[in-house]
Motif scaffolding. Structure first.
Motif, PDB file in Angstrom:
ATOM      1  N   LEU A  22     -18.416 104.857 -34.539  1.00 39.74           N
ATOM      2  CA  LEU A  22     -17.223 105.016 -33.501  1.00 39.74           C
ATOM      3  C   LEU A  22     -16.430 106.183 -34.071  1.00 39.74           C
ATOM      4  O   LEU A  22     -15.810 106.919 -33.210  1.00 39.74           O
ATOM      5  N   ASP A  23     -16.231 106.266 -35.191  1.00 35.23           N
ATOM      6  CA  ASP A  23     -15.475 107.547 -35.921  1.00 35.23           C
ATOM      7  C   ASP A  23     -15.931 108.882 -35.616  1.00 35.23           C
ATOM      8  O   ASP A  23     -15.483 109.925 -35.699  1.00 35.23           O
TER       9      ASP A  23
ATOM     10  N   GLY B 292     -14.115 109.045 -26.304  1.00 33.15           N
ATOM     11  CA  GLY B 292     -13.104 108.097 -27.154  1.00 33.15           C
ATOM     12  C   GLY B 292     -13.435 106.685 -26.453  1.00 33.15           C
ATOM     13  O   GLY B 292     -14.092 106.392 -25.213  1.00 33.15           O
ATOM     14  N   VAL B 293     -13.373 105.613 -27.335  1.00 29.45           N
ATOM     15  CA  VAL B 293     -13.788 104.227 -27.235  1.00 29.45           C
ATOM     16  C   VAL B 293     -12.607 103.526 -27.510  1.00 29.45           C
ATOM     17  O   VAL B 293     -11.916 103.520 -28.528  1.00 29.45           O
ATOM     18  N   ILE B 294     -12.258 102.515 -26.507  1.00 27.09           N
ATOM     19  CA  ILE B 294     -11.128 101.605 -26.614  1.00 27.09           C
ATOM     20  C   ILE B 294     -11.876 100.273 -26.356  1.00 27.09           C
ATOM     21  O   ILE B 294     -12.602 100.030 -25.435  1.00 27.09           O
ATOM     22  N   THR B 295     -11.402  99.404 -27.403  1.00 29.66           N
ATOM     23  CA  THR B 295     -11.777  97.888 -27.180  1.00 29.66           C
ATOM     24  C   THR B 295     -10.863  97.138 -26.650  1.00 29.66           C
ATOM     25  O   THR B 295      -9.699  96.984 -27.290  1.00 29.66           O
ATOM     26  N   ILE B 296     -10.946  96.430 -25.740  1.00 30.83           N
ATOM     27  CA  ILE B 296      -9.821  95.559 -25.106  1.00 30.83           C
ATOM     28  C   ILE B 296     -10.199  94.150 -25.129  1.00 30.83           C
ATOM     29  O   ILE B 296     -11.495  94.008 -24.559  1.00 30.83           O
TER      30      ILE B 296
ATOM     31  N   ILE C 275      -5.474  95.874 -26.370  1.00 31.14           N
ATOM     32  CA  ILE C 275      -6.071  96.916 -27.167  1.00 31.14           C
ATOM     33  C   ILE C 275      -6.565  96.123 -28.760  1.00 31.14           C
ATOM     34  O   ILE C 275      -5.601  95.846 -29.400  1.00 31.14           O
ATOM     35  N   GLU C 276      -7.806  96.067 -29.177  1.00 30.15           N
ATOM     36  CA  GLU C 276      -8.031  95.663 -30.182  1.00 30.15           C
ATOM     37  C   GLU C 276      -8.527  97.070 -31.183  1.00 30.15           C
ATOM     38  O   GLU C 276      -8.237  96.701 -32.510  1.00 30.15           O
ATOM     39  N   SER C 277      -9.011  97.913 -30.983  1.00 29.57           N
ATOM     40  CA  SER C 277      -9.552  98.957 -31.475  1.00 29.57           C
ATOM     41  C   SER C 277      -9.503 100.320 -30.570  1.00 29.57           C
ATOM     42  O   SER C 277      -9.885 100.316 -29.534  1.00 29.57           O
ATOM     43  N   VAL C 278      -9.217 101.412 -31.362  1.00 31.95           N
ATOM     44  CA  VAL C 278      -9.494 102.744 -30.684  1.00 31.95           C
ATOM     45  C   VAL C 278     -10.175 103.648 -31.830  1.00 31.95           C
ATOM     46  O   VAL C 278      -9.826 103.696 -33.080  1.00 31.95           O
ATOM     47  N   ASN C 279     -10.976 104.586 -31.364  1.00 34.77           N
ATOM     48  CA  ASN C 279     -11.504 105.568 -32.258  1.00 34.77           C
ATOM     49  C   ASN C 279     -11.074 106.929 -32.202  1.00 34.77           C
ATOM     50  O   ASN C 279     -10.069 107.180 -31.398  1.00 34.77           O
TER      51      ASN C 279
END
Length: 184
Positions: free
Chosen positions: A164-165, A170-174, A180-184
């Motif tokens: 992911l890094d 861009g990846v957003i986990t919802i 939003i749980e995570s963003v790279n």
């Protein structure tokens, strides 16, 4: 059914006859204390060698003339691997130590200085000892497996984090609530 006498004509113990229980009340209390101590060590996560040594030393102190050893399963072509105690020259009784699934974990080997079959009390104590040993060995195996599983999970998380890094997109986990749980 023929019952063999405990003594021969010269008052020597007949081979195979059980010895009488000669434990004093203080020895019986010592046995209970030893077993309780081993259970407490199991519950508090004491190291396996300390738990097994406590059991062996306790049994040898309680039962006069008894020598004990705990060994791991023998791999074909190699000698037994001792986990605790000193393997006696001649083993009178060897109890398999089995897991709750019936897998051989080791053996509880007993030798007696006095000729004759073990007393009923000694047999019961040795069976309890084999059960306590199985608890200790299974706890150790479970702990090793848990640590290996945790390391696998950490490695998988590192791998996912690296992917992911290093992504250009861009990846957003919802989550299901729209947070939003995570963003790279």
């Amino acid at each position: 059914m023929k019952i063999s006498p405990a003594f021969d004509a010269e008052r020597h113990r007949a081979p195979g006859s059980a010895r009488p229980d000669r434990r004093t009340p203080s020895q019986m209390q010592l046995q209970l204390d030893n077993e309780r101590s081993m259970l407490e060590m199991l519950a508090t996560g004491a190291p396996l060698p300390r738990i097994l040594d406590t059991l062996v030393q306790g049994y040898e102190a309680i039962f006069t003339g008894m020598r004990c050893a705990i060994s791991a399963p023998v791999v074909e072509g190699s000698p037994p691997r001792l986990l605790a105690g000193t393997l006696p020259d001649s083993i009178c009784q060897s109890l398999p130590v089995l897991s709750c699934k019936g897998v051989l974990l080791g053996a509880f080997d007993i030798a007696y200085a006095c000729a004759g079959a073990p007393t009923v009390e000694e047999q019961a104590a040795v069976q309890r000892g084999a059960y306590l040993i199985s608890l200790a060995l299974e706890r150790e195996q479970t702990e090793r497996q848990r640590e290996a599983d945790q390391e696998s999970l950490r490695e998988a998380a590192r791998h996912t984090h690296n992917i992911l890094d290093n992504m250009l997109d861009g990846v957003i986990t919802i989550n299901k609530h729209g947070l939003i749980e995570s963003v790279n």
